[in-house]
Design a protein around this motif. Structure first.
Motif, PDB file in Angstrom:
ATOM      1  N   GLY A   1       0.884  -1.176  -0.130  1.00  0.00           N
ATOM      2  CA  GLY A   1      -0.368  -0.207   0.785  1.00  0.00           C
ATOM      3  C   GLY A   1       1.269   1.028  -0.103  1.00  0.00           C
ATOM      4  N   SER A   2       0.473   2.317   0.395  1.00  0.00           N
ATOM      5  CA  SER A   2       1.524   3.591   0.801  1.00  0.00           C
ATOM      6  C   SER A   2       2.077   3.461   2.417  1.00  0.00           C
ATOM      7  N   PHE A   3       3.382   4.370   2.597  1.00  0.00           N
ATOM      8  CA  PHE A   3       3.321   4.057   4.007  1.00  0.00           C
ATOM      9  C   PHE A   3       2.306   4.830   5.164  1.00  0.00           C
ATOM     10  N   GLU A   4       2.021   5.473   4.540  1.00  0.00           N
ATOM     11  CA  GLU A   4       0.898   5.767   5.254  1.00  0.00           C
ATOM     12  C   GLU A   4      -0.762   4.786   5.969  1.00  0.00           C
ATOM     13  N   ARG A   5      -0.371   4.336   4.993  1.00  0.00           N
ATOM     14  CA  ARG A   5      -1.517   3.639   5.061  1.00  0.00           C
ATOM     15  C   ARG A   5      -1.111   2.270   4.360  1.00  0.00           C
ATOM     16  N   PRO A   6      -0.827   0.785   5.083  1.00  0.00           N
ATOM     17  CA  PRO A   6       0.008  -0.441   4.417  1.00  0.00           C
ATOM     18  C   PRO A   6      -1.101  -1.520   3.927  1.00  0.00           C
ATOM     19  N   ARG A   7      -1.577  -2.144   3.626  1.00  0.00           N
ATOM     20  CA  ARG A   7      -2.670  -3.435   3.578  1.00  0.00           C
ATOM     21  C   ARG A   7      -2.155  -4.324   3.471  1.00  0.00           C
ATOM     22  N   PRO A   8      -1.975  -5.482   4.469  1.00  0.00           N
ATOM     23  CA  PRO A   8      -1.442  -6.278   4.859  1.00  0.00           C
ATOM     24  C   PRO A   8      -2.736  -6.904   4.265  1.00  0.00           C
ATOM     25  N   GLU A   9      -4.129  -7.178   4.407  1.00  0.00           N
ATOM     26  CA  GLU A   9      -5.211  -7.779   4.161  1.00  0.00           C
ATOM     27  C   GLU A   9      -5.214  -7.878   2.701  1.00  0.00           C
ATOM     28  N   ARG A  10      -4.375  -7.351   1.362  1.00  0.00           N
ATOM     29  CA  ARG A  10      -4.260  -7.396   0.442  1.00  0.00           C
ATOM     30  C   ARG A  10      -3.401  -8.107  -0.135  1.00  0.00           C
ATOM     31  N   ALA A  11      -2.162  -9.116   0.554  1.00  0.00           N
ATOM     32  CA  ALA A  11      -1.653  -9.577   0.062  1.00  0.00           C
ATOM     33  C   ALA A  11      -2.316 -11.261  -0.208  1.00  0.00           C
ATOM     34  N   GLU A  12      -1.392 -11.921  -1.219  1.00  0.00           N
ATOM     35  CA  GLU A  12      -1.570 -13.066  -2.150  1.00  0.00           C
ATOM     36  C   GLU A  12      -1.215 -14.104  -1.349  1.00  0.00           C
TER      37      GLU A  12
END
Length: 337
Positions: free
Chosen positions: A228-239
């Motif tokens: 995602g972005s530094f301000e908003r990482p998105r670990p739930e999007r990992a494959e």
């Protein structure tokens, strides 16, 4: 006679006149990389379906799921011929699922106990959101689905998913390796029974594009989406995060890309080899299997560095494979996914 002998000597010193680096690269890539990967995947998918047929509960199916997914990764990189035909590649691997269709569609089909699961011909036309690896992952690993018993509808759904995957894998194998199959279409450009590529260079271009697109997918999807972005990482999007395969898929994909690069290469590829060794080593050393730690600045940086190494590999491929063979990456069906 002396003139003939001298001519033979001069020709032998000049090397083989029939050397065809483009055709040889295509043959190596097909025979040493693509065809074995497809055959391995077909066997693994068949094994997965057989396991589910015997015991479709989650814990029984999980090991065969991982084996089949491992075998799928090199095949997934090849957006060609029977792998793409009839939407198979999406039906097998519907990711990224940007709108969460898999979870919602599975919940609906389970709630309704849709009888489509009992008819393989009908299930082959079901939504891609309830088919393939990511639907199966949801059934095996998500708490909302995974606790099913052997007599429940969900068990029948798992059997339908795995049977459908085995069917598609078998069709891909037969259409690739059979007489006048897609392997011959690539290797016999312009002369094959099914002419798609008019020259060996066109076949090579197609395979080279798969290599570059696979690396782009690793960088832009497998890495960039969870970052995602530094301000908003998105670990739930990992494959494949539910089955903790995010790191595993990345490593397997890089290893498969390296194997394809080696097959295509007309000579030694020291920069490519060094780049892959570095990227694969860094990927293997990532802290978590599911990229759930990307909110941590240190772990985030390590994943970003893998992405940077992939860019370095892409430049090396252009220099050590593309330039010597006179080709560059073309359009790929996965572009912009």
């Amino acid at each position: 006679m002396r003139r003939f002998t001298a001519l033979c000597v001069s020709l032998s010193l000049a090397g083989p006149l029939a050397a065809d680096p483009v055709g040889e690269a295509v043959t190596r890539a097909v025979d040493r990389h693509a065809t074995p990967a497809i055959e391995t995947f077909a066997a693994a998918a068949e094994g997965l379906a057989e396991v589910a047929a015997q015991d479709c509960r989650a814990e029984a199916v999980k090991p065969a799921y991982h084996s089949a997914f491992d075998a799928w990764i090199p095949v997934q990189q090849l957006h060609l011929g029977p792998i793409e035909k009839d939407g198979r590649i999406l039906a097998m691997s519907f990711w990224p699922d940007k709108k969460g269709l898999t979870q919602r569609t599975l919940a609906a089909i389970v709630a309704d106990e849709d009888p489509v699961v009992d008819d393989p011909a009908e299930f082959a036309h079901a939504s891609i959101a309830v088919r393939g690896f990511f639907a199966l992952e949801m059934m095996l690993y998500d708490d909302r689905f995974a606790g099913y018993g052997a007599e429940e509808y969900a068990c029948r759904l798992v059997r339908a998913i795995t049977g459908d995957m085995a069917r598609m894998a078998g069709e891909i194998d037969a259409e690739w390796t059979g007489e006048d199959g897609f392997a011959d279409t690539l290797k016999q450009a312009g002369e094959a029974a099914q002419v798609l590529y008019l020259t060996p260079t066109e076949s090579l271009q197609a395979l080279y594009t798969q290599l570059t697109a696979a690396l782009e997918f690793d960088r832009d999807q497998r890495i960039a989406r969870p970052l995602g972005s530094f301000e908003r990482p998105r670990p739930e999007r990992a494959e494949a995060r539910r089955s903790a395969r995010s790191r595993r898929n990345l490593v397997l994909s890089l290893e498969a890309a390296r194997d394809l690069a080696r097959s295509l290469a007309p000579a030694e590829i020291p920069a490519i080899e060094a780049g892959f060794e570095d990227a694969i080593g860094l990927a293997r050393d990532l802290e978590t299997q599911d990229f759930s730690d990307v909110e941590d600045p240190t772990q985030r940086l390590e994943l970003e560095i893998v992405g940077q190494r992939i860019q370095t590999i892409q430049g090396a491929i252009a220099n050590e494979i593309g330039a010597p063979l006179g080709i560059s990456a073309g359009f790929n069906a996965g572009d912009g996914d």
